[in-house]
Design a protein around this motif. Structure first.
Motif, mmCIF file in Angstrom:
data_model
loop_
_atom_site.group_PDB
_atom_site.id
_atom_site.type_symbol
_atom_site.label_atom_id
_atom_site.label_comp_id
_atom_site.label_asym_id
_atom_site.label_seq_id
_atom_site.Cartn_x
_atom_site.Cartn_y
_atom_site.Cartn_z
ATOM 1 N N GLY A 1 -3.411 8.441 -10.357
ATOM 2 C CA GLY A 1 -3.870 8.695 -8.989
ATOM 3 C C GLY A 1 -3.568 7.533 -8.066
ATOM 4 N N PHE A 2 -3.714 6.308 -8.563
ATOM 5 C CA PHE A 2 -3.409 5.104 -7.777
ATOM 6 C C PHE A 2 -1.935 5.078 -7.385
ATOM 7 N N GLU A 3 -1.055 5.366 -8.349
ATOM 8 C CA GLU A 3 0.378 5.352 -8.066
ATOM 9 C C GLU A 3 0.742 6.423 -7.042
ATOM 10 N N ALA A 4 0.123 7.614 -7.179
ATOM 11 C CA ALA A 4 0.405 8.692 -6.229
ATOM 12 C C ALA A 4 -0.108 8.342 -4.833
ATOM 13 N N LEU A 5 -1.296 7.711 -4.770
ATOM 14 C CA LEU A 5 -1.860 7.308 -3.484
ATOM 15 C C LEU A 5 -0.955 6.308 -2.784
ATOM 16 N N ASN A 6 -0.476 5.297 -3.517
ATOM 17 C CA ASN A 6 0.421 4.305 -2.917
ATOM 18 C C ASN A 6 1.755 4.927 -2.524
ATOM 19 N N ALA A 7 2.247 5.867 -3.334
ATOM 20 C CA ALA A 7 3.515 6.533 -3.003
ATOM 21 C C ALA A 7 3.390 7.295 -1.687
ATOM 22 N N ARG A 8 2.250 7.970 -1.492
ATOM 23 C CA ARG A 8 2.032 8.689 -0.226
ATOM 24 C C ARG A 8 1.936 7.713 0.942
ATOM 25 N N ALA A 9 1.287 6.574 0.695
ATOM 26 C CA ALA A 9 1.150 5.569 1.760
ATOM 27 C C ALA A 9 2.515 5.042 2.184
ATOM 28 N N VAL A 10 3.385 4.761 1.198
ATOM 29 C CA VAL A 10 4.739 4.280 1.504
ATOM 30 C C VAL A 10 5.511 5.334 2.282
ATOM 31 N N GLU A 11 5.395 6.591 1.843
ATOM 32 C CA GLU A 11 6.119 7.690 2.504
ATOM 33 C C GLU A 11 5.682 7.843 3.950
ATOM 34 N N ASN A 12 4.375 7.602 4.215
ATOM 35 C CA ASN A 12 3.843 7.777 5.565
ATOM 36 C C ASN A 12 3.840 6.480 6.371
ATOM 37 N N GLY A 13 4.450 5.418 5.778
ATOM 38 C CA GLY A 13 4.508 4.148 6.486
ATOM 39 C C GLY A 13 3.185 3.419 6.557
ATOM 40 N N GLY A 14 2.261 3.744 5.647
ATOM 41 C CA GLY A 14 0.947 3.111 5.650
ATOM 42 C C GLY A 14 0.884 1.890 4.758
ATOM 43 N N LYS A 15 -0.312 1.315 4.646
ATOM 44 C CA LYS A 15 -0.532 0.120 3.838
ATOM 45 C C LYS A 15 -0.880 0.528 2.414
ATOM 46 N N THR A 16 -0.287 -0.137 1.442
ATOM 47 C CA THR A 16 -0.576 0.172 0.044
ATOM 48 C C THR A 16 -1.694 -0.729 -0.473
ATOM 49 N N PHE A 17 -2.339 -0.292 -1.564
ATOM 50 C CA PHE A 17 -3.380 -1.081 -2.214
ATOM 51 C C PHE A 17 -2.760 -1.968 -3.282
ATOM 52 N N ALA A 18 -3.357 -3.138 -3.510
ATOM 53 C CA ALA A 18 -2.820 -4.082 -4.488
ATOM 54 C C ALA A 18 -3.079 -3.628 -5.912
ATOM 55 N N ASN A 19 -4.207 -2.947 -6.153
ATOM 56 C CA ASN A 19 -4.551 -2.528 -7.508
ATOM 57 C C ASN A 19 -5.555 -1.377 -7.435
ATOM 58 N N PRO A 20 -5.784 -0.670 -8.561
ATOM 59 C CA PRO A 20 -6.697 0.483 -8.543
ATOM 60 C C PRO A 20 -8.132 0.119 -8.162
ATOM 61 N N ARG A 21 -8.580 -1.084 -8.528
ATOM 62 C CA ARG A 21 -9.951 -1.481 -8.199
ATOM 63 C C ARG A 21 -10.133 -1.553 -6.677
ATOM 64 N N ASN A 22 -9.192 -2.188 -5.985
ATOM 65 C CA ASN A 22 -9.268 -2.259 -4.521
ATOM 66 C C ASN A 22 -9.204 -0.871 -3.907
ATOM 67 N N ALA A 23 -8.356 -0.001 -4.497
ATOM 68 C CA ALA A 23 -8.219 1.357 -3.965
ATOM 69 C C ALA A 23 -9.527 2.125 -4.090
ATOM 70 N N ALA A 24 -10.211 1.988 -5.233
ATOM 71 C CA ALA A 24 -11.483 2.680 -5.439
ATOM 72 C C ALA A 24 -12.546 2.150 -4.487
ATOM 73 N N ALA A 25 -12.655 0.819 -4.406
ATOM 74 C CA ALA A 25 -13.660 0.209 -3.537
ATOM 75 C C ALA A 25 -13.410 0.562 -2.072
ATOM 76 N N GLY A 26 -12.144 0.496 -1.668
ATOM 77 C CA GLY A 26 -11.813 0.830 -0.289
ATOM 78 C C GLY A 26 -12.098 2.284 0.043
ATOM 79 N N SER A 27 -11.905 3.162 -0.933
ATOM 80 C CA SER A 27 -12.157 4.589 -0.713
ATOM 81 C C SER A 27 -13.646 4.861 -0.524
ATOM 82 N N LEU A 28 -14.489 4.185 -1.311
ATOM 83 C CA LEU A 28 -15.924 4.420 -1.233
ATOM 84 C C LEU A 28 -16.541 3.803 0.011
#
Length: 783
Positions: free
Chosen positions: A184-211
């Motif tokens: 899920g982390f890899e897919a989330l970052n892939a979508r961010a790159v495709e949309n020109g957004g900012k990627t997360f450094a690791n899954p922990r940051n992605a989870a915390a940022g989402s919550l």
């Protein structure tokens, strides 16, 4: 200045620095140092406070957990504090923990029962259930007060909004970790790159940022999961062991770790740590250690707590996978396809038990995304056998003389021009061209770096499998001019080899024998060995099995290739372009002329006989405005390609054809008014007839492969054969071999050392065979 004054100043500085790191980690979700650096600072502070207990204050980071709650959320006070765990970084720490536990329980020579589970790398949360209903979700915060994230917690799909079953307490506080799985982390970052957004450094940051999103819809769109690891408050009777409590939570619908295990004694804990560590990189989520807890609740209560951690639990951390170091310089390497890859030269640092001095930067787009410059302090990460990579820059440590990273204008190996690749995105009736992230040397096999890498790939175990041809020997063969293409391997002589450095009579004969043994490769291996861009081992197998011969693969038009499963138009164009290249055709001709005889060639696979339809052909032409539905209507109205061509120019008849918009009719007329469009459509139809894929071709019944349509999974060690050989045998019988177990899995083959996949098969009721039963089945099916 006295020692106490010096210690006080250092303690003050450490507290200030740790508080800043806590704020960045827990509140901003933007840590600027890796965990290992934080741990060093924390334990230096802890050691200084132990030497000078008079300097300990309630505000010290050693006396509390985490940071303050975000003001944007409401606050939740934890009636039972959410404490963190003490850490063990070496076996001695773990043994000391067990000794303290036994001494605290008065068990000098006794054995303690422990629970074991992976330490998930996510965000600790508390879930409060009243009368079985989820009423509140909160972060740990500073251990006493957390953030109210109830609205976001309710969006996590594996958190029950109402408890299942019966027997749960009227009030139950469940504690656990919300995390983001790797996929899920890899897919989330892939979508961010495709949309020109900012990627997360690791899954922990992605989870915390989402919550911590104020809009619950954002959290709902993120692939978050929850895993319970314990309880806080409760009003009702619960089991008397930690494992028992977690099993009860599972019965009530709360997910717990599939790796949860009860063991007796500290030696069993050490064995569990080693086993989980060996499988760490294969787990579908990030972990940073293992948590051991005294299993008996009564014994937990007897042992009690320190200021910030329970005495009955410890987290045994894995060696740090992230470390700080300095980027000393960047070199550019050339791969077998000519791609110019920047490689970071680092000040050597220990990461995950290995000295790292180089790291990949992938490409210039990644350099730009990181904002990295030569001279920067960077965070480098290494997980298992993965090539170390730079994941983050520490901008506040950038020196004044830092230099930008620039791609060289000429190839560093052969001096040929370096060009930026172009991306072609093909849509309905048009192709959009944009700049790619890759730079390539245009020297091709005239560039020794590309030639060496191409030959290393050609001779590799899963390709032509020429034993004894390692990189060092390949380099020597290329450097001496004996090998200028893969085909030259098959005209090497004893006299040429025996005079080379490191060769003697036996080694020369052994290499010639290995080359001779590779002359009869299976078609799939040969196709893979050619090194076609974007064609991996599985795609090569698909091409070989479906089309059945090298001749068909060489001739196949891109549109025809897309009738094969999982072959998209971009890959199809790469395959087609490779075989149109004059140099590539010459190499293949030389290979065949020099004695390479392809095996397992034959007819088109039966399931592809007459597999095409007229409406699919029309859809694949990419005519603007004509999608699958319109193509079907057009095919029904015309009945043949020639009739469609004729209809397209008969405006009156076309105007009354149902299912087509005016725009689609105009696009159809324009497409077939162009001679190139007519020629292309007729060429595709002609090839479908030639291959036997045309809708008017003869249908053939597939010879029933015994495992056709089934999905199998291999886990553990196969002692009589390698896992790869087992996979090949299953695929030859028609099975698909997957990497994970699901309800659709037909069977799991479990050898010694099988772990989570075997457990998952048991949970789902999937059939399991041991190696002996698997071998018996293979003998039966292979006749």
């Amino acid at each position: 200045m006295t020692d106490a004054q010096t210690a006080a100043e250092r303690i003050a500085r450490l507290r200030s620095e740790i508080d800043e790191h806590n704020y960045r980690y827990y509140v901003l979700d933007a840590p600027s140092v890796p965990d290992a650096e934080y741990d060093r600072l924390f334990y230096e502070l802890k050691a200084l406070e132990a030497e000078h207990p008079e300097l300990v204050t309630p505000e010290s980071p050693t006396q509390r957990v985490g940071g303050a709650a975000l003001a944007a959320f409401g606050q939740v006070r934890h009636e039972l504090p959410m404490l963190s765990l003490g850490n063990a970084f070496a076996e001695e720490d773990l043994l000391d923990f067990d000794r303290r536990v036994r001494e605290g329980l008065g068990l000098d020579g006794g054995i303690v029962d422990y629970s074991c589970e992976p330490k998930l790398d996510g965000l600790a949360v508390s879930l409060l259930y009243e009368n079985g209903q989820l009423v509140c979700g909160a972060t740990r915060g500073d251990g006493s007060t957390g953030e109210d994230i109830t609205a976001n917690v309710r969006t996590v799909r594996n958190i029950p909004l109402r408890l299942h079953g019966e027997g749960w307490p009227v009030l139950l506080e469940v504690r656990g970790e919300i995390y983001m799985p790797r996929a899920g982390f890899e897919a989330l970052n892939a979508r961010a790159v495709e949309n020109g957004g900012k990627t997360f450094a690791n899954p922990r940051n992605a989870a915390a940022g989402s919550l911590r999103q104020l809009d619950p819809k954002i959290a709902a769109s993120r692939p978050l999961e929850f895993c319970a690891y314990g309880i806080g408050r409760s009003a009702g009777e619960l089991p008397d062991s930690h494992i028992g409590i977690l099993q009860a939570l599972k019965d009530w619908g709360l997910p717990i770790s599939r790796e949860l295990k009860a063991v007796r004694g500290i030696e069993a804990c050490r064995a569990y740590y080693g086993e989980i560590g060996a499988r760490r990189d294969a787990l579908p989520y990030e972990i940073d250690g293992v948590v051991f807890k005294v299993d008996s609740v009564a014994r937990q209560q007897e042992l009690g707590f320190r200021a910030r951690e329970p005495r009955w639990a410890i987290a045994y951390k894995f060696p740090a996978q992230e470390e700080l170091t300095e980027l000393l310089g960047v070199e550019f390497q050339v791969g077998r396809t000519g791609a110019i890859t920047p490689v970071a030269r680092l000040r050597p640092v220990q990461v995950a038990g290995v000295t790292v001095s180089n790291a990949t930067l992938h490409n210039l787009d990644e350099v730009a995304r990181l904002g990295v410059m030569v001279g920067d302090t960077v965070i480098v990460r290494r997980a298992g056998d993965v090539i170390p990579q730079i994941v983050q820059v520490v901008p506040e440590r950038r020196p004044a003389d830092a230099r930008p990273i620039e791609v060289p204008p000429q190839c560093p190996v052969c001096g040929s021009a370096v060009e930026r690749t172009q991306l072609v995105r093909r849509g309905k009736g048009k192709a959009a061209v944009s700049e790619g992230a890759i730079y390539r040397c245009v020297g091709r096999l005239a560039c020794q770096a590309q030639l060496k890498q191409a030959i290393v790939h050609f001779v590799s175990r899963r390709a032509m499998d020429i034993d004894g041809l390692g990189e060092r020997i390949v380099e020597q063969l290329v450097d001496t001019g004996l090998v200028k293409s893969p085909a030259d391997l098959y005209i090497l002589t004893f006299e040429q080899l025996v005079v080379l450095d490191g060769f003697a009579e036996v080694s020369s004969n052994n290499l010639l024998a290995a080359i001779a043994a590779s002359r009869r490769p299976a078609l799939a291996r040969f196709v893979y060995a050619l090194g076609i861009p974007d064609v991996g081992e599985e795609t090569a197998k698909r091409l070989a099995r479906a089309l059945g011969s090298l001749s068909r693969i060489e001739k196949a038009l891109p549109e025809v290739l897309t009738w094969l499963p999982d072959v998209g138009l971009e890959v199809a164009h790469e395959i087609h372009s490779f075989f149109r290249d004059a140099h590539n055709r010459t190499v293949i001709e030389h290979l065949l002329a020099r004695g390479v005889e392809l095996q397992e060639e034959g007819e088109l696979q039966a399931e592809f006989a007459a597999c095409a339809s007229l409406d699919e052909l029309l859809d694949k032409l990419g005519i603007s405005g004509i999608a699958a539905t319109g193509a079907k209507k057009l095919a029904e109205a015309a009945g043949s390609l020639e009739a469609v061509i004729a209809l397209s120019q008969d405006w009156l008849s076309l105007s009354v054809t149902k299912g087509l918009s005016e725009k689609a009719r105009q696009a159809l007329r324009a497409f077939f008014a162009d001679a190139a469009g007519v020629e292309r459509a007729r060429a595709i139809e002609a090839q479908l007839r030639e291959f036997g894929m045309h809708w008017e071709s003869e249908r053939r019944s597939a010879v029933g492969l015994p495992l056709a349509g089934q999905t199998w999974v291999l886990t553990g060690t196969l002692e009589s054969m390698g896992r790869e050989q087992g996979k090949e045998k299953l695929e030859s019988l028609g099975a698909k071999v997957a990497g994970s177990v699901s309800a659709k899995t037909a069977c799991v083959v479990a050898g010694p050392g099988a772990g989570s996949k075997l457990a998952r098969a048991g949970e789902l009721g999937v059939k399991v065979l041991d190696e002996e039963a698997f071998l018996v089945l293979l003998r039966q099916l292979e006749g």
